[in-house]
Scaffold this active site. Structure first.
Site, PDB file in Angstrom:
ATOM      1  N   VAL A 104      37.236 -17.171 -59.571  1.00  0.00           N
ATOM      2  CA  VAL A 104      35.979 -17.927 -59.695  1.00  0.00           C
ATOM      3  C   VAL A 104      34.986 -17.497 -58.615  1.00  0.00           C
ATOM      4  O   VAL A 104      33.910 -18.074 -58.502  1.00  0.00           O
ATOM      5  CB  VAL A 104      36.273 -19.447 -59.616  1.00  0.00           C
ATOM      6  CG1 VAL A 104      37.040 -19.904 -60.854  1.00  0.00           C
ATOM      7  CG2 VAL A 104      37.019 -19.833 -58.336  1.00  0.00           C
ATOM      8  N   HIS A 120      38.146 -18.099 -66.119  1.00  0.00           N
ATOM      9  CA  HIS A 120      38.329 -19.454 -65.560  1.00  0.00           C
ATOM     10  C   HIS A 120      37.071 -19.977 -64.888  1.00  0.00           C
ATOM     11  O   HIS A 120      37.136 -20.866 -64.035  1.00  0.00           O
ATOM     12  CB  HIS A 120      39.523 -19.459 -64.596  1.00  0.00           C
ATOM     13  CG  HIS A 120      40.820 -19.159 -65.279  1.00  0.00           C
ATOM     14  ND1 HIS A 120      41.932 -18.711 -64.612  1.00  0.00           N
ATOM     15  CD2 HIS A 120      41.176 -19.234 -66.584  1.00  0.00           C
ATOM     16  CE1 HIS A 120      42.918 -18.520 -65.488  1.00  0.00           C
ATOM     17  NE2 HIS A 120      42.496 -18.821 -66.675  1.00  0.00           N
ATOM     18  N   CYS A 131      26.702 -34.563 -69.922  1.00  0.00           N
ATOM     19  CA  CYS A 131      25.982 -33.875 -71.008  1.00  0.00           C
ATOM     20  C   CYS A 131      26.234 -32.370 -70.996  1.00  0.00           C
ATOM     21  O   CYS A 131      25.806 -31.672 -71.909  1.00  0.00           O
ATOM     22  CB  CYS A 131      24.486 -34.172 -70.899  1.00  0.00           C
ATOM     23  SG  CYS A 131      23.706 -33.414 -69.458  1.00  0.00           S
ATOM     24  N   CYS A 154      23.535 -35.684 -62.276  1.00  0.00           N
ATOM     25  CA  CYS A 154      22.779 -34.882 -63.261  1.00  0.00           C
ATOM     26  C   CYS A 154      21.361 -35.445 -63.387  1.00  0.00           C
ATOM     27  O   CYS A 154      21.179 -36.650 -63.509  1.00  0.00           O
ATOM     28  CB  CYS A 154      23.482 -34.967 -64.609  1.00  0.00           C
ATOM     29  SG  CYS A 154      22.526 -34.302 -65.979  1.00  0.00           S
ATOM     30  N   CYS A 157      21.123 -37.034 -67.146  1.00  0.00           N
ATOM     31  CA  CYS A 157      21.827 -38.246 -67.587  1.00  0.00           C
ATOM     32  C   CYS A 157      22.500 -38.984 -66.432  1.00  0.00           C
ATOM     33  O   CYS A 157      23.279 -39.912 -66.678  1.00  0.00           O
ATOM     34  CB  CYS A 157      22.854 -37.877 -68.654  1.00  0.00           C
ATOM     35  SG  CYS A 157      24.310 -37.044 -67.970  1.00  0.00           S
ATOM     36  N   THR A 195      47.709 -10.474 -59.602  1.00  0.00           N
ATOM     37  CA  THR A 195      47.946 -11.742 -60.296  1.00  0.00           C
ATOM     38  C   THR A 195      49.448 -12.006 -60.411  1.00  0.00           C
ATOM     39  O   THR A 195      50.229 -11.086 -60.624  1.00  0.00           O
ATOM     40  CB  THR A 195      47.302 -11.793 -61.682  1.00  0.00           C
ATOM     41  OG1 THR A 195      47.487 -13.104 -62.236  1.00  0.00           O
ATOM     42  CG2 THR A 195      47.868 -10.736 -62.626  1.00  0.00           C
ATOM     43  N   ASN A 220      50.441  -4.883 -57.106  1.00  0.00           N
ATOM     44  CA  ASN A 220      50.834  -6.166 -56.505  1.00  0.00           C
ATOM     45  C   ASN A 220      51.952  -5.896 -55.508  1.00  0.00           C
ATOM     46  O   ASN A 220      52.914  -5.196 -55.841  1.00  0.00           O
ATOM     47  CB  ASN A 220      51.341  -7.126 -57.595  1.00  0.00           C
ATOM     48  CG  ASN A 220      51.452  -8.549 -57.075  1.00  0.00           C
ATOM     49  OD1 ASN A 220      51.949  -8.786 -55.980  1.00  0.00           O
ATOM     50  ND2 ASN A 220      50.990  -9.500 -57.876  1.00  0.00           N
ATOM     51  N   PRO A 221      51.854  -6.428 -54.280  1.00  0.00           N
ATOM     52  CA  PRO A 221      52.932  -6.188 -53.304  1.00  0.00           C
ATOM     53  C   PRO A 221      54.259  -6.772 -53.783  1.00  0.00           C
ATOM     54  O   PRO A 221      55.326  -6.332 -53.369  1.00  0.00           O
ATOM     55  CB  PRO A 221      52.446  -6.912 -52.050  1.00  0.00           C
ATOM     56  CG  PRO A 221      50.990  -7.138 -52.243  1.00  0.00           C
ATOM     57  CD  PRO A 221      50.775  -7.242 -53.720  1.00  0.00           C
ATOM     58  N   ALA A 238      45.651  -4.427 -53.051  1.00  0.00           N
ATOM     59  CA  ALA A 238      44.535  -3.945 -53.885  1.00  0.00           C
ATOM     60  C   ALA A 238      43.586  -3.033 -53.132  1.00  0.00           C
ATOM     61  O   ALA A 238      43.253  -1.940 -53.605  1.00  0.00           O
ATOM     62  CB  ALA A 238      43.774  -5.151 -54.438  1.00  0.00           C
TER      63      ALA A 238
END
Ligand code: BV8
Ligand code: ZN
Length: 247
Positions: A104, A120, A131, A154, A157, A195, A220-221, A238
């Site tokens: 994210v 995600h 809303c 918001c 609303c 991942t 990946n380790p 990485a």
């Protein structure tokens, strides 16, 4: 194919990538670890250490204690704003590929990758929990520190604004999931980076490529449940491995 010696693995991966016609790079929290973004399992430090990420990242937790959950995401957003993409993100940005991420954060974008698919959601896309309308992104560079913070309301609303991420028990954005499955199904090479491959349906993505005869390279380790689907398993970080295999 069990893991070839490191050198052989690196050159096999580099050859696959150099010869790829439709390349996908699929990433998880380990991709951003060397930038200083704790992996999902490690995000719970300090105040958050007494909570379980899987618990905090749920609509029920937000219902129960919106300030606690909003505070956690604001803390993570400010942390991401303070760090920079690493050499792994930069190597991926040099590739002509489709990036599909569970992260994210916005480090792929800041490294120059074009329109990565966020399965995600994002820390930078708050919306109304009522809303659904997009809400104003909170001010950049706040150093609000750890702790509960009252979510804004918001302006349409007055319902509470929530983080623009996908919580456990919530379905993924249809366009993102369809785009990711389509890219993985058409890929002749897919690199899965950082991942643990335990969260679904995201963990299906590398398997779609493998089941279609494409070659999957894992960085990946640690070993993961994705190992059996991979043509090459590179046990390393990485930001160390990607610059080695991206010519
Ligand atoms: C859903 C956003 C419909 C929020 C996230 C099938 C089987 C079992 C369970 C399920 C299933 N289908 C659905 C489920 C339920 C659930 C699920 O998968 N549960 C798991 C835990 C078993 N899935 C869902 O709820 C999904 N929604 O299915 O909706 C539905 C609804 C109800 C019921 C049924 C179906 C929604 C899931 C999305 C949740 N949101 N993130 C936020 O970020 O706060 S998931 C979040 O966790 C991340 O986005 C990521 O996806 C996951 C963490 O995994 P990783 O990114 O892999 O990170 P992790 O820390 O685990 O591992 C890091 C790895 O990096 C390690 O392997 C480590 O070795 C490595 N590493 C470390 N350093 C480095 C490194 N690698 C390279 N370099 C380094 N330097
Ligand atoms: Zn609203």
């Amino acid at each position: 194919m069990d893991s070839l010696s490191a050198e052989a693995g690196l050159s096999a991966a580099a050859d696959l990538i150099a010869g790829a016609e439709r390349l996908v790079v699929f990433t998880g929290a380990g991709m951003s670890a060397e930038s200083g973004v704790p992996t999902f399992r490690d995000t719970l430090t300090g105040l958050w250490a007494r909570y379980d990420a899987g618990e905090l990242a749920t609509p029920e937790a937000f219902e129960r204690d919106p300030a606690l959950v909003w505070g956690w995401y604001e803390w993570r957003r400010e942390l991401v704003e303070r760090v920079r993409p690493n050499a792994g993100h930069e190597a991926v940005a040099r590739l002509d590929c489709t990036v599909v991420t569970q992260n994210v954060d916005d480090l792929h974008e800041r490294a120059g990758s074009k329109k990565p698919i966020h399965l995600h959601g994002s820390l930078f896309a708050p919306r109304c929990s009522g809303c659904g309308k997009p809400a104003d992104a909170p001010a950049v560079g706040g150093a609000g520190g750890e702790g509960p913070r009252t979510p804004p309301s918001c302006r349409f609303c007055q319902s509470l604004v929530r983080p623009g991420v996908v919580w456990f028990g919530e379905t993924l954005p249809v366009a993102a999931l369809e785009g990711a499955v389509e890219a993985a199904a058409g890929a002749d090479v897919l690199i899965t980076v950082g991942t643990s491959g335990v969260v679904y349906p995201a963990a299906e993505i590398p398997q779609v490529t493998a089941k279609r005869g494409g070659a999957v390279i894992q960085i990946n380790p640690q070993p993961t449940p994705l190992d059996p689907f991979c043509a090459v398993n590179l046990r390393g970080p990485a930001a160390g491995v990607l610059p080695e295999i991206v010519r």
